[in-house]
Design a protein around this motif. Structure first.
Motif, PDB file in Angstrom:
ATOM      1  N   VAL A 187       7.653  18.184  19.052  1.00 40.64           N
ATOM      2  CA  VAL A 187       6.458  17.525  18.548  1.00 40.64           C
ATOM      3  C   VAL A 187       6.170  18.012  17.133  1.00 40.64           C
ATOM      4  O   VAL A 187       6.401  19.168  16.799  1.00 40.64           O
ATOM      5  CB  VAL A 187       5.245  17.780  19.459  1.00 40.64           C
ATOM      6  N   GLU A 188       5.698  17.112  16.287  1.00 44.41           N
ATOM      7  CA  GLU A 188       5.301  17.455  14.929  1.00 44.41           C
ATOM      8  C   GLU A 188       3.801  17.234  14.787  1.00 44.41           C
ATOM      9  O   GLU A 188       3.288  16.177  15.158  1.00 44.41           O
ATOM     10  CB  GLU A 188       6.049  16.597  13.899  1.00 44.41           C
ATOM     11  N   THR A 189       3.108  18.228  14.279  1.00 45.80           N
ATOM     12  CA  THR A 189       1.676  18.104  14.046  1.00 45.80           C
ATOM     13  C   THR A 189       1.376  18.490  12.608  1.00 45.80           C
ATOM     14  O   THR A 189       2.124  19.239  11.977  1.00 45.80           O
ATOM     15  CB  THR A 189       0.853  19.004  14.996  1.00 45.80           C
ATOM     16  N   ILE A 190       0.255  17.967  12.117  1.00 49.46           N
ATOM     17  CA  ILE A 190      -0.191  18.293  10.769  1.00 49.46           C
ATOM     18  C   ILE A 190      -1.436  19.151  10.876  1.00 49.46           C
ATOM     19  O   ILE A 190      -2.319  18.883  11.685  1.00 49.46           O
ATOM     20  CB  ILE A 190      -0.502  17.020   9.963  1.00 49.46           C
ATOM     21  N   CYS A 191      -1.522  20.195  10.083  1.00 43.80           N
ATOM     22  CA  CYS A 191      -2.718  21.019  10.062  1.00 43.80           C
ATOM     23  C   CYS A 191      -3.001  21.449   8.635  1.00 43.80           C
ATOM     24  O   CYS A 191      -2.183  21.254   7.734  1.00 43.80           O
ATOM     25  CB  CYS A 191      -2.582  22.236  10.979  1.00 43.80           C
ATOM     26  N   ASP A 192      -4.171  22.035   8.440  1.00 46.10           N
ATOM     27  CA  ASP A 192      -4.550  22.502   7.126  1.00 46.10           C
ATOM     28  C   ASP A 192      -3.604  23.613   6.687  1.00 46.10           C
ATOM     29  O   ASP A 192      -3.131  24.418   7.494  1.00 46.10           O
ATOM     30  CB  ASP A 192      -5.994  23.025   7.178  1.00 46.10           C
ATOM     31  N   VAL A 216       0.840  -1.191   0.000  1.00 48.62           N
ATOM     32  CA  VAL A 216       0.000   0.000   0.000  1.00 48.62           C
ATOM     33  C   VAL A 216       0.875   1.242   0.000  1.00 48.62           C
ATOM     34  O   VAL A 216       1.712   1.424   0.877  1.00 48.62           O
ATOM     35  CB  VAL A 216      -0.932   0.013   1.230  1.00 48.62           C
ATOM     36  N   GLN A 217       0.667   2.104  -0.993  1.00 45.10           N
ATOM     37  CA  GLN A 217       1.441   3.324  -1.087  1.00 45.10           C
ATOM     38  C   GLN A 217       0.889   4.372  -0.123  1.00 45.10           C
ATOM     39  O   GLN A 217      -0.228   4.254   0.378  1.00 45.10           O
ATOM     40  CB  GLN A 217       1.387   3.857  -2.525  1.00 45.10           C
ATOM     41  N   SER A 218       1.680   5.425   0.112  1.00 44.21           N
ATOM     42  CA  SER A 218       1.199   6.530   0.931  1.00 44.21           C
ATOM     43  C   SER A 218       0.046   7.211   0.218  1.00 44.21           C
ATOM     44  O   SER A 218       0.003   7.278  -1.015  1.00 44.21           O
ATOM     45  CB  SER A 218       2.326   7.529   1.188  1.00 44.21           C
ATOM     46  N   PHE A 219      -0.899   7.719   1.019  1.00 44.47           N
ATOM     47  CA  PHE A 219      -2.104   8.312   0.463  1.00 44.47           C
ATOM     48  C   PHE A 219      -2.105   9.830   0.604  1.00 44.47           C
ATOM     49  O   PHE A 219      -1.468  10.389   1.486  1.00 44.47           O
ATOM     50  CB  PHE A 219      -3.350   7.759   1.178  1.00 44.47           C
ATOM     51  N   ASP A 220      -2.860  10.475  -0.273  1.00 42.72           N
ATOM     52  CA  ASP A 220      -3.145  11.898  -0.147  1.00 42.72           C
ATOM     53  C   ASP A 220      -4.237  12.054   0.904  1.00 42.72           C
ATOM     54  O   ASP A 220      -5.267  11.413   0.822  1.00 42.72           O
ATOM     55  CB  ASP A 220      -3.625  12.427  -1.502  1.00 42.72           C
ATOM     56  N   TRP A 221      -4.034  12.901   1.904  1.00 41.36           N
ATOM     57  CA  TRP A 221      -4.999  13.057   2.982  1.00 41.36           C
ATOM     58  C   TRP A 221      -6.254  13.787   2.527  1.00 41.36           C
ATOM     59  O   TRP A 221      -7.168  13.994   3.291  1.00 41.36           O
ATOM     60  CB  TRP A 221      -4.367  13.826   4.156  1.00 41.36           C
ATOM     61  N   GLY A 222      -6.316  14.235   1.302  1.00 41.72           N
ATOM     62  CA  GLY A 222      -7.532  14.849   0.793  1.00 41.72           C
ATOM     63  C   GLY A 222      -7.494  16.361   0.752  1.00 41.72           C
ATOM     64  O   GLY A 222      -8.383  17.002   0.235  1.00 41.72           O
ATOM     65  N   THR A 223      -6.445  16.955   1.277  1.00 41.49           N
ATOM     66  CA  THR A 223      -6.292  18.408   1.211  1.00 41.49           C
ATOM     67  C   THR A 223      -4.836  18.744   1.466  1.00 41.49           C
ATOM     68  O   THR A 223      -4.090  17.957   2.039  1.00 41.49           O
ATOM     69  CB  THR A 223      -7.165  19.112   2.251  1.00 41.49           C
ATOM     70  N   GLU A 224      -4.431  19.888   1.028  1.00 42.02           N
ATOM     71  CA  GLU A 224      -3.040  20.302   1.214  1.00 42.02           C
ATOM     72  C   GLU A 224      -2.759  20.491   2.692  1.00 42.02           C
ATOM     73  O   GLU A 224      -3.525  21.131   3.414  1.00 42.02           O
ATOM     74  CB  GLU A 224      -2.779  21.607   0.450  1.00 42.02           C
ATOM     75  N   LYS A 225      -1.658  19.936   3.145  1.00 39.36           N
ATOM     76  CA  LYS A 225      -1.308  19.977   4.560  1.00 39.36           C
ATOM     77  C   LYS A 225       0.059  20.618   4.750  1.00 39.36           C
ATOM     78  O   LYS A 225       0.861  20.718   3.817  1.00 39.36           O
ATOM     79  CB  LYS A 225      -1.277  18.556   5.144  1.00 39.36           C
ATOM     80  N   LYS A 226       0.322  21.042   5.977  1.00 38.11           N
ATOM     81  CA  LYS A 226       1.654  21.491   6.337  1.00 38.11           C
ATOM     82  C   LYS A 226       2.011  20.921   7.694  1.00 38.11           C
ATOM     83  O   LYS A 226       1.133  20.609   8.509  1.00 38.11           O
ATOM     84  CB  LYS A 226       1.736  23.009   6.361  1.00 38.11           C
ATOM     85  N   THR A 227       3.273  20.746   7.932  1.00 39.63           N
ATOM     86  CA  THR A 227       3.761  20.191   9.195  1.00 39.63           C
ATOM     87  C   THR A 227       4.323  21.320  10.053  1.00 39.63           C
ATOM     88  O   THR A 227       5.119  22.138   9.573  1.00 39.63           O
ATOM     89  CB  THR A 227       4.850  19.136   8.948  1.00 39.63           C
TER      90      THR A 227
END
Length: 363
Positions: free
Chosen positions: A85-90, A66-77
């Motif tokens: 800590v690393e978080t992902i947000c819109d 299984v390849q990595s997926f697109d989360w459905g919207t552009e994200k930034k770390t």
């Protein structure tokens, strides 16, 4: 799968329009009405229902392919320089402070493409309700200093989705054990004592394990996580980027395979108890000992699930204390500094009461 093993994401297609058409602000998911709404104007819009709402579990055996997926919207770390800590947000969100330690030393890193969640549980309580639950919890902590309580600002709560794995498995276990039955006997003096008779047994036990939940983050103390659980994962729905567009999403630090390793240990402990119960019921035994069993796992599937929490933290005397409120149930868990003065005062108060009671009884 560590964060450093994830491939960098160069671009991603927007799965929905995350900007308000009225004022261009970032629209948010409102759990009270189940719609996307703008916090600055009156704009509201429905979330488009997927063609197939049912969520299929992912086959464990094909994970390597299984390849990595697109989360459905552009994200930034967002990376915090203080606590790492690393978080992902819109991509449209502005994050000035770390949601975990409160530091303003945050920087945007290259977005990463991680394994995508396929299920999500939305928030069922808002920040005001979470703050009320937290204040009630904090008031009960009599051993916490007043200064520390004032430092815990309820308005600092952040909406965060934590990563979890759930695993399903058909288990088949072969076992051997000894079970004992008590009996009453009299010695030559007529005294009654209890003895036990031991018997050897072997057998076969099957159980379908469903939705065994494993936290995919190692950042928090198990004591905190245990206090805010359980989550109502039966209310999980198909992951859609709109639901988490206004929230921070923590990257998983415990990969799927490591998570399965933890799940197998917990499932083994669960099966140990169930097999013992089975032996006791079938043989009317009082105790079970020397249980040994081997288990085969078949039809293993998993889900990558995002669960909602309200997250807050504060700094007190160089230490950082974390608080969490379950975004579904309102259960609270957290760390709190112990006031040595209050503990000492309580000890002296108890000792004084004991002394007074002693003298009253003497009179």
């Amino acid at each position: 799968m560590s964060i450093h093993e994830l491939e960098h994401l160069e671009s991603a297609n927007l799965g929905f329009n995350a900007q308000c058409p009225g004022c261009n602000a970032s629209i948010e998911f409102n759990p009270e009405v189940g719609k996307l709404s703008c916090p600055y104007c009156d704009f509201e819009t429905e979330i488009a229902a997927p063609e197939n709402e049912s969520v299929k579990d992912v086959d464990f055996t094909f994970t390597q392919d299984v390849q990595s997926f697109d989360w459905g919207t552009e994200k930034k770390t967002i990376t915090c320089k203080v606590c790492d800590v690393e978080t992902i947000c819109d991509a449209l969100q502005v994050v000035n402070n770390c949601p975990y330690c409160g530091s303003n030393q945050v920087k945007e890193a290259c977005a990463v493409n991680s394994l995508a969640p396929n299920k999500v549980c939305s928030f069922e309580i808002n920040d005001t309700q979470a703050a009320e639950k937290f204040q009630i919890w904090l008031k009960r902590k009599w051993y916490v200093s007043k200064v520390a309580k004032l430092s815990a600002r309820t308005e600092a709560f952040k909406r965060v989705y934590l990563p979890y794995w759930t695993f399903n498995s058909k288990t088949s276990s072969r076992y051997t054990a000894k079970y004992g039955k008590y009996r009453q006997v009299k010695d030559k003096n007529g005294n009654v004592k209890r003895e036990i008779d031991w018997f050897t047994v072997s057998g076969f036990y099957q159980e379908l394990i469903g939705d065994h939940l494993i936290s995919a983050t190692s950042r928090y103390h198990e004591n905190i996580m245990g206090k805010i659980e359980p989550f109502n994962i039966a209310n999980s729905k198909t992951y859609r980027a709109e639901v988490v567009s206004d929230s921070l999403v923590e990257l998983y630090s415990i990969g799927m395979k490591d998570g399965w390793g933890l799940a197998k240990k917990e499932i083994h402990s669960h099966l140990d108890e169930k097999i013992k119960e089975k032996i006791k019921q079938e043989h009317h035994a009082d105790v079970v000992s020397h249980l040994k069993f081997s288990t085969n796992h078949d039809s293993i599937t998993y889900n990558f699930l995002l669960l909602p929490v309200w997250q807050s933290s504060y700094r007190y005397k160089k230490d950082i204390y974390h608080f969490m409120v379950n975004g579904q149930t309102g259960e609270v868990g957290g760390e709190a500094p112990i006031s040595a003065w209050r503990i000492t005062s309580a000890i002296f108060l108890v000792m004084a009461v004991i002394v007074i009671v002693y003298f009253i009884l003497q009179k």
